[in-house]
Design a protein around this motif. Sequence first.
Motif, mmCIF file in Angstrom:
data_model
loop_
_atom_site.group_PDB
_atom_site.id
_atom_site.type_symbol
_atom_site.label_atom_id
_atom_site.label_comp_id
_atom_site.label_asym_id
_atom_site.label_seq_id
_atom_site.Cartn_x
_atom_site.Cartn_y
_atom_site.Cartn_z
ATOM 1 N N HIS A 1 -3.171 4.683 -2.338
ATOM 2 C CA HIS A 1 -3.883 5.257 -1.598
ATOM 3 C C HIS A 1 -3.857 7.044 -1.838
ATOM 4 N N VAL B 1 -7.671 3.739 -3.744
ATOM 5 C CA VAL B 1 -8.333 4.279 -2.664
ATOM 6 C C VAL B 1 -8.292 5.806 -2.308
ATOM 7 N N GLU C 1 -1.661 -1.401 -3.749
ATOM 8 C CA GLU C 1 -2.870 -0.388 -3.722
ATOM 9 C C GLU C 1 -2.212 1.194 -3.593
ATOM 10 N N HIS D 1 -4.399 2.084 7.939
ATOM 11 C CA HIS D 1 -4.359 1.348 6.701
ATOM 12 C C HIS D 1 -3.259 0.533 6.519
ATOM 13 N N ARG E 1 0.850 -1.209 0.004
ATOM 14 C CA ARG E 1 -0.040 0.074 0.060
ATOM 15 C C ARG E 1 0.766 1.266 -0.069
ATOM 16 N N LEU F 1 0.952 5.457 0.025
ATOM 17 C CA LEU F 1 -0.150 6.711 0.233
ATOM 18 C C LEU F 1 0.325 7.782 -0.496
#
Length: 303
Positions: A36, A82, A34, A102, A6, A8
């Motif tokens: 974010h 996301v 992912e 998260h 993930r 960000l």
Amino acid sequence: MLSIRRVLWPTDFSQGADRAFPHAAALASWHDAELHVLHVTEDQGTEASDVDVPISESTLSGLLSADGDPPPHVDLGALPLVQEQREHDSASEAIVGYTEEHEIDLIVAGTHGRRGLQRMLIGSVAEEVLRTAPCPVLTVRGEHNNTPAWAVRNILVPVDFSDASLEALRHAKELALTYGAQITLLHAVEEVVYPSAYGVEPANLPGPQVIDRVEESLAELARTEIGYEHVVVQANVGYAPSTILDYAETNEVDLVVIATHGRTGLERMLLGSVAERVVRRAPAPVFTVKSFGKSLLPDADAS
């Protein structure tokens, strides 16, 4: 490759944040992670942005191609996105809180947002995040024409032989394999100067023998920790932050990988460290490895 699930990208829609996006998207795509997107609104009387969250795919595509051709391996349509907007009195606290909630592995942020000053990071959201985030942070300065995010060819790793700098070197190895880049290991041999009140004669400058020994130690470190041929070792005499910045500016460095603190740092503090000065002024993006935080190394994830 690093274990990144993930990524960000915090944005305030500033130039610094925009320039950080291609780096976030490229790394997320390479690691099948992912991505974010977080926008924090602070009730401080600032003008409202004309960009809404979620950000449209066309707007994000424009950010990818702002410096030329978009990265060929990034497909925004296939990238898990996301997006969230939060209200908070402190943007940095909101970003760190989101990171913890998260389980973010990497934060990719612009160093100059709405509160930033030219060539200064003190007091900015980025520095506050660097101080307290539980994971590595990649900072990208907004006012420089950086190498495209997917075209990193020369990675600089300052080494002071501390455990923290060795951890940064191991992260740099994985990043070099991802980008197909060369690594330069740099050590600053600092001069020893005593105040006149000590009654001690000034020490001689480090001579060629000292430089040779340090470079031999760097070469051995390269052999044991990296083990492949695309490595350069360099020892220069000088104040560590200045030595690192001068080397980065004169040798077309595309990425600096540095630990938050070496021998002089304090736990969970960046202020006053070599890393802080490098993050403030480096002409290239800086990947900061937190000595007290999450490791992204593959063996750390497996354990």
